[in-house]
Design a protein around this motif. Structure first.
Motif, PDB file in Angstrom:
ATOM      1  N   TYR A   1      -5.536   7.280   3.315  1.00  0.00           N
ATOM      2  CA  TYR A   1      -4.544   6.574   4.132  1.00  0.00           C
ATOM      3  C   TYR A   1      -3.515   7.496   4.792  1.00  0.00           C
ATOM      4  O   TYR A   1      -2.696   7.046   5.569  1.00  0.00           O
ATOM      5  CB  TYR A   1      -3.880   5.459   3.348  1.00  0.00           C
ATOM      6  CG  TYR A   1      -2.810   5.853   2.320  1.00  0.00           C
ATOM      7  CD1 TYR A   1      -2.660   7.152   1.838  1.00  0.00           C
ATOM      8  CD2 TYR A   1      -1.964   4.871   1.820  1.00  0.00           C
ATOM      9  CE1 TYR A   1      -1.699   7.463   0.907  1.00  0.00           C
ATOM     10  CE2 TYR A   1      -0.987   5.172   0.877  1.00  0.00           C
ATOM     11  CZ  TYR A   1      -0.855   6.475   0.427  1.00  0.00           C
ATOM     12  OH  TYR A   1       0.114   6.784  -0.493  1.00  0.00           O
TER      13      TYR A   1
ATOM     14  N   THR B   1      -8.416  -0.736   1.343  1.00  0.00           N
ATOM     15  CA  THR B   1      -8.714  -2.172   1.377  1.00  0.00           C
ATOM     16  C   THR B   1      -9.718  -2.524   2.475  1.00  0.00           C
ATOM     17  O   THR B   1     -10.189  -3.656   2.544  1.00  0.00           O
ATOM     18  CB  THR B   1      -7.426  -2.994   1.569  1.00  0.00           C
ATOM     19  OG1 THR B   1      -6.813  -2.642   2.816  1.00  0.00           O
ATOM     20  CG2 THR B   1      -6.446  -2.743   0.440  1.00  0.00           C
ATOM     21  N   ASN B   2     -10.052  -1.563   3.331  1.00  0.00           N
ATOM     22  CA  ASN B   2     -11.073  -1.772   4.368  1.00  0.00           C
ATOM     23  C   ASN B   2     -12.409  -1.134   3.999  1.00  0.00           C
ATOM     24  O   ASN B   2     -13.269  -0.945   4.858  1.00  0.00           O
ATOM     25  CB  ASN B   2     -10.596  -1.198   5.708  1.00  0.00           C
ATOM     26  CG  ASN B   2      -9.417  -1.953   6.271  1.00  0.00           C
ATOM     27  OD1 ASN B   2      -9.294  -3.162   6.094  1.00  0.00           O
ATOM     28  ND2 ASN B   2      -8.520  -1.241   6.949  1.00  0.00           N
TER      29      ASN B   2
ATOM     30  N   SER C   1      -7.249   2.417   5.320  1.00  0.00           N
ATOM     31  CA  SER C   1      -6.839   1.844   4.049  1.00  0.00           C
ATOM     32  C   SER C   1      -8.041   1.624   3.154  1.00  0.00           C
ATOM     33  O   SER C   1      -9.123   1.222   3.625  1.00  0.00           O
ATOM     34  CB  SER C   1      -6.138   0.503   4.298  1.00  0.00           C
ATOM     35  OG  SER C   1      -6.025  -0.243   3.105  1.00  0.00           O
TER      36      SER C   1
ATOM     37  N   GLU D   1      -0.755  -3.940  -6.639  1.00  0.00           N
ATOM     38  CA  GLU D   1      -1.472  -4.930  -5.844  1.00  0.00           C
ATOM     39  C   GLU D   1      -2.575  -4.321  -4.996  1.00  0.00           C
ATOM     40  O   GLU D   1      -3.577  -4.973  -4.700  1.00  0.00           O
ATOM     41  CB  GLU D   1      -0.492  -5.704  -4.956  1.00  0.00           C
ATOM     42  CG  GLU D   1       0.385  -6.668  -5.724  1.00  0.00           C
ATOM     43  CD  GLU D   1      -0.443  -7.629  -6.573  1.00  0.00           C
ATOM     44  OE1 GLU D   1      -1.374  -8.257  -6.028  1.00  0.00           O
ATOM     45  OE2 GLU D   1      -0.179  -7.728  -7.784  1.00  0.00           O
ATOM     46  N   THR D   2      -2.407  -3.061  -4.577  1.00  0.00           N
ATOM     47  CA  THR D   2      -3.473  -2.417  -3.798  1.00  0.00           C
ATOM     48  C   THR D   2      -4.730  -2.261  -4.640  1.00  0.00           C
ATOM     49  O   THR D   2      -5.842  -2.556  -4.187  1.00  0.00           O
ATOM     50  CB  THR D   2      -3.008  -1.044  -3.280  1.00  0.00           C
ATOM     51  OG1 THR D   2      -1.830  -1.217  -2.493  1.00  0.00           O
ATOM     52  CG2 THR D   2      -4.098  -0.398  -2.428  1.00  0.00           C
TER      53      THR D   2
ATOM     54  N   GLU E   1       0.819  -1.206   0.000  1.00  0.00           N
ATOM     55  CA  GLU E   1       0.000   0.000   0.000  1.00  0.00           C
ATOM     56  C   GLU E   1       0.858   1.263   0.000  1.00  0.00           C
ATOM     57  O   GLU E   1       0.560   2.232  -0.692  1.00  0.00           O
ATOM     58  CB  GLU E   1      -0.929   0.004   1.208  1.00  0.00           C
ATOM     59  CG  GLU E   1      -2.068   0.982   1.074  1.00  0.00           C
ATOM     60  CD  GLU E   1      -3.154   0.725   2.082  1.00  0.00           C
ATOM     61  OE1 GLU E   1      -4.172   1.411   2.010  1.00  0.00           O
ATOM     62  OE2 GLU E   1      -2.978  -0.156   2.929  1.00  0.00           O
TER      63      GLU E   1
ATOM     64  N   GLU F   1     -10.806  -6.814  -6.217  1.00  0.00           N
ATOM     65  CA  GLU F   1     -11.207  -8.151  -5.778  1.00  0.00           C
ATOM     66  C   GLU F   1     -12.269  -8.055  -4.685  1.00  0.00           C
ATOM     67  O   GLU F   1     -13.265  -8.802  -4.695  1.00  0.00           O
ATOM     68  CB  GLU F   1      -9.995  -8.915  -5.263  1.00  0.00           C
ATOM     69  CG  GLU F   1     -10.269 -10.355  -4.869  1.00  0.00           C
ATOM     70  CD  GLU F   1     -10.645 -11.236  -6.059  1.00  0.00           C
ATOM     71  OE1 GLU F   1     -11.596 -12.054  -5.905  1.00  0.00           O
ATOM     72  OE2 GLU F   1     -10.027 -11.109  -7.118  1.00  0.00           O
ATOM     73  N   LEU F   2     -12.106  -7.140  -3.750  1.00  0.00           N
ATOM     74  CA  LEU F   2     -13.076  -6.946  -2.672  1.00  0.00           C
ATOM     75  C   LEU F   2     -14.430  -6.513  -3.210  1.00  0.00           C
ATOM     76  O   LEU F   2     -15.471  -6.799  -2.606  1.00  0.00           O
ATOM     77  CB  LEU F   2     -12.560  -5.893  -1.689  1.00  0.00           C
ATOM     78  CG  LEU F   2     -11.405  -6.306  -0.778  1.00  0.00           C
ATOM     79  CD1 LEU F   2     -10.828  -5.079  -0.095  1.00  0.00           C
ATOM     80  CD2 LEU F   2     -11.881  -7.315   0.255  1.00  0.00           C
TER      81      LEU F   2
ATOM     82  N   ARG G   1      -5.526  -4.056  -7.253  1.00  0.00           N
ATOM     83  CA  ARG G   1      -6.055  -5.399  -7.494  1.00  0.00           C
ATOM     84  C   ARG G   1      -6.826  -5.910  -6.279  1.00  0.00           C
ATOM     85  O   ARG G   1      -7.897  -6.511  -6.408  1.00  0.00           O
ATOM     86  CB  ARG G   1      -4.920  -6.359  -7.857  1.00  0.00           C
ATOM     87  CG  ARG G   1      -5.400  -7.743  -8.270  1.00  0.00           C
ATOM     88  CD  ARG G   1      -4.269  -8.566  -8.840  1.00  0.00           C
ATOM     89  NE  ARG G   1      -3.808  -8.030 -10.119  1.00  0.00           N
ATOM     90  CZ  ARG G   1      -4.409  -8.280 -11.277  1.00  0.00           C
ATOM     91  NH1 ARG G   1      -5.480  -9.063 -11.322  1.00  0.00           N
ATOM     92  NH2 ARG G   1      -3.937  -7.766 -12.396  1.00  0.00           N
ATOM     93  N   THR G   2      -6.318  -5.659  -5.090  1.00  0.00           N
ATOM     94  CA  THR G   2      -7.000  -6.086  -3.869  1.00  0.00           C
ATOM     95  C   THR G   2      -8.359  -5.408  -3.735  1.00  0.00           C
ATOM     96  O   THR G   2      -9.367  -6.043  -3.388  1.00  0.00           O
ATOM     97  CB  THR G   2      -6.137  -5.759  -2.638  1.00  0.00           C
ATOM     98  OG1 THR G   2      -4.918  -6.508  -2.709  1.00  0.00           O
ATOM     99  CG2 THR G   2      -6.863  -6.122  -1.341  1.00  0.00           C
ATOM    100  N   VAL G   3      -8.405  -4.105  -4.016  1.00  0.00           N
ATOM    101  CA  VAL G   3      -9.664  -3.361  -3.914  1.00  0.00           C
ATOM    102  C   VAL G   3     -10.687  -3.895  -4.916  1.00  0.00           C
ATOM    103  O   VAL G   3     -11.863  -4.111  -4.576  1.00  0.00           O
ATOM    104  CB  VAL G   3      -9.422  -1.861  -4.116  1.00  0.00           C
ATOM    105  CG1 VAL G   3     -10.741  -1.116  -4.333  1.00  0.00           C
ATOM    106  CG2 VAL G   3      -8.684  -1.274  -2.913  1.00  0.00           C
TER     107      VAL G   3
END
Length: 233
Positions: A122, A151-152, A149, A173-174, A55, A180-181, A176-178
């Motif tokens: 953030y 991501t939360n 974040s 990757e951040t 992040e 995906e969520l 991509r993670t978001v």
């Protein structure tokens, strides 16, 4: 004031008169009308980042969105969703910086949405500036700003549908993670300066509108995911 004047002269020297006029019209004028301070950039090396790892690496500098871009893209989201679905959808600005996008959204669509707009930032220092700006707008009942974040984000979701605004706040990757969520959340994605547009294909997005502008700040796309059968058409 001295810092802002220095920034103005820097823009004139580096980008020229045309960009300065656009910057004034799209950023400075908003602050002058609202008594806020959102327009000056904050480089990444001046940010106080909550977390480390991907992040921290993936985050970028803060740049205020153009007023017209926020206005035009959120109106497209309204048209895609239709009045009732738009009212139920919750607006998120991921990497909200000093809060400008949230303010423009809430002013433009006040009374049209049921869930508070959420700004996630953030950098706690930027989040505090956003809250100070919010206090000057009279929109406290319509907007919530949190230092956290991206991501939360699902911790703050109170609707079954979202409008996600992203001004190239983070990549890699951040991002991509978001995404995906968000797989199980029907939503409209507003992606300004879409540096990783190709990643959207991996998550089944349908691009509904796009614009290539003169600058990164007025280049954007609006895409949807999980809305089949629910779009206004």
């Amino acid at each position: 004031m001295i810092g802002k004047l220095r920034f103005v002269f820097q823009i004139l020297r580096q980008r020229g008169l045309i960009f300065f006029w656009i910057y004034f019209r799209e950023s400075v004028w908003f602050d002058l009308r609202n008594g806020t301070q959102t327009s000056s950039r904050v480089p990444k090396n001046e940010q106080q980042i909550l977390s480390a790892g991907d992040e921290q690496d993936d985050g970028l500098l803060y740049v205020a969105s153009f007023t017209s871009v926020t206005r035009d893209t959120t109106r497209i989201a309204h048209d895609l969703l239709g009045r009732d679905r738009f009212a139920d959808a919750q607006f998120f600005d991921l990497g909200c910086g000093k809060g400008k996008v949230l303010f423009v959204y809430a002013q433009l669509h006040k009374g049209k949405f049921k869930h508070p707009a959420i700004g996630i930032e953030y950098d706690p220092g930027l989040a505090e500036l956003a809250k100070a700006n919010l206090a000057k707008t009279g929109l406290q009942d319509d907007i919530t700003i949190v230092a956290d974040s991206a991501t939360n984000l699902k911790s703050y979701l109170t609707s079954d549908c979202g409008i996600i605004y992203l001004y190239n706040s983070f990549q890699g990757e951040t991002l991509r993670t978001v995404l995906e969520l968000l797989r199980d959340v029907p939503h409209v994605l507003i992606y300004v300066d879409p540096a990783e547009k190709r990643m959207l294909d991996d998550f089944g997005y349908q691009i509904r509108a796009s614009h290539t502008g003169r600058y990164n700040g007025d280049t954007w796309l609006v895409a949807t995911a999980g809305l089949d059968g629910h779009d206004a058409g």
